[in-house]
Design an enzyme around this catalytic site. Structure first.
Site, mmCIF file in Angstrom:
data_model
loop_
_atom_site.group_PDB
_atom_site.id
_atom_site.type_symbol
_atom_site.label_atom_id
_atom_site.label_comp_id
_atom_site.label_asym_id
_atom_site.label_seq_id
_atom_site.Cartn_x
_atom_site.Cartn_y
_atom_site.Cartn_z
ATOM 1 N N ASP A 199 -47.732 56.137 -64.903
ATOM 2 C CA ASP A 199 -46.893 55.337 -64.014
ATOM 3 C C ASP A 199 -47.661 54.160 -63.421
ATOM 4 O O ASP A 199 -48.897 54.175 -63.348
ATOM 5 C CB ASP A 199 -46.382 56.194 -62.855
ATOM 6 C CG ASP A 199 -45.295 57.165 -63.266
ATOM 7 O OD1 ASP A 199 -45.054 57.328 -64.470
ATOM 8 O OD2 ASP A 199 -44.689 57.780 -62.363
ATOM 9 N N HIS A 236 -39.811 51.626 -64.154
ATOM 10 C CA HIS A 236 -40.315 52.262 -62.927
ATOM 11 C C HIS A 236 -40.015 51.384 -61.709
ATOM 12 O O HIS A 236 -40.749 51.403 -60.735
ATOM 13 C CB HIS A 236 -41.823 52.519 -63.061
ATOM 14 C CG HIS A 236 -42.363 53.542 -62.101
ATOM 15 N ND1 HIS A 236 -41.728 54.735 -61.838
ATOM 16 C CD2 HIS A 236 -43.506 53.548 -61.351
ATOM 17 C CE1 HIS A 236 -42.456 55.432 -60.973
ATOM 18 N NE2 HIS A 236 -43.518 54.732 -60.654
ATOM 19 N N HIS A 263 -41.383 49.344 -56.766
ATOM 20 C CA HIS A 263 -41.797 50.706 -56.411
ATOM 21 C C HIS A 263 -41.300 51.149 -55.030
ATOM 22 O O HIS A 263 -42.039 51.736 -54.242
ATOM 23 C CB HIS A 263 -43.319 50.825 -56.475
ATOM 24 C CG HIS A 263 -43.812 52.236 -56.680
ATOM 25 N ND1 HIS A 263 -44.001 53.118 -55.638
ATOM 26 C CD2 HIS A 263 -44.182 52.891 -57.805
ATOM 27 C CE1 HIS A 263 -44.467 54.264 -56.104
ATOM 28 N NE2 HIS A 263 -44.583 54.161 -57.420
ATOM 29 N N HIS A 276 -51.417 58.255 -63.791
ATOM 30 C CA HIS A 276 -51.274 56.848 -63.355
ATOM 31 C C HIS A 276 -52.381 55.997 -63.965
ATOM 32 O O HIS A 276 -53.558 56.356 -63.865
ATOM 33 C CB HIS A 276 -51.354 56.740 -61.829
ATOM 34 C CG HIS A 276 -50.254 57.472 -61.116
ATOM 35 N ND1 HIS A 276 -50.259 58.844 -60.963
ATOM 36 C CD2 HIS A 276 -49.109 57.018 -60.531
ATOM 37 C CE1 HIS A 276 -49.164 59.209 -60.302
ATOM 38 N NE2 HIS A 276 -48.454 58.120 -60.033
#
Length: 248
Positions: free
Chosen positions: A59, A110, A114, A210
């Site tokens: 991510d 995504h 965020h 990540h």
């Protein structure tokens, strides 16, 4: 029982019920495997025994510091992963995003910035997803079909809007906690512990990692521990790797 005692008992019971409801809502909004607010893609039955099927997901990228070394590592071991990219990071690092796509990795949405979508209006949710879809289409020439909500945070409107845009919401069942300063050994223990549970259930493992931070600016955070953990995983003979789009 005195009237005031009865009223106090009722009030206490009501507060207890409200507390349970609030706790249940928090669980549904944040717990990655919860399906209370609607179906999300987490895992599928695993038929690969004695190997275990694992999806490595990353991510918050792309990162000018970490993504390309990660791509080199995955290429060395011929492993494909799933990258959930932040729209604004793609705009800052389009060449790196194109390299992710060119290497055959699966790309997911995504959001653009965020945010915690469970706390945002329907208008903001739709804008975050649509804007990122457009950025990825303009930059990579693809329209993603997968979406991961930041923090795993969602409510029914988040899932409904995502599906209206042709996006499948994806969560995870292995929390590596690689955003914390735990060190690679502890992160790997976190992963192994969760994978063992999934093996016992004969379910695939969907590992949250990540390659960047959503807070990255001109000095992006290091994900050296994530790279070290990835290196350890891709060399294991008891694992086989898949991308999330294969599970839809």
């Amino acid at each position: 029982m005195q009237t005031w005692q009865t009223a106090a008992t009722i009030a206490g019971a009501s507060l207890g019920t409200l507390g349970l409801l609030a706790g249940g809502a928090s669980y549904a909004a944040r717990w990655p495997t919860s399906q209370i607010f609607g179906r999300t893609l987490v895992d599928v039955p695993d038929h690969a025994a004695p190997q275990h099927t694992v999806a490595l997901t990353y991510d918050d990228g792309p990162s000018s510091r970490n993504t390309e070394p990660l791509l080199d590592l995955l290429a060395t071991h011929n492993v494909h992963a799933t990258f959930f990219l932040i729209g604004n990071h793609v705009r800052r690092h389009p060449a790196i995003a194109r390299r992710v796509a060119a290497a055959g990795h699966t790309i997911g949405n995504h959001t653009a910035m965020h945010p915690d979508l469970a706390r945002k209006s329907a208008t903001r949710i739709r804008a975050e997803l649509q804007h990122t879809q457009q950025i990825l289409q303009d930059t990579l020439g693809i329209t993603p079909r997968l979406f991961r909500p930041p923090y795993g945070s969602r409510r029914p409107a988040v899932l409904r809007i995502a599906r209206s845009l042709g996006l499948t919401p994806v969560l995870w069942n292995v929390t590596a906690e690689d955003w914390l300063p735990l060190g690679s050994e502890q992160i790997l223990r976190n992963i192994d512990r969760a994978m063992q549970r999934n093996r016992k259930r004969s379910r695939t493992s969907n590992v949250l990692l990540h390659d960047a931070s959503h807070l990255d600016g001109d000095r992006p955070q290091s994900r050296d521990d994530t790279l070290a953990v990835t290196a350890a995983l891709v060399q294991r003979n008891d694992l086989q790797f898949a991308t999330i789009d294969r599970w839809r």
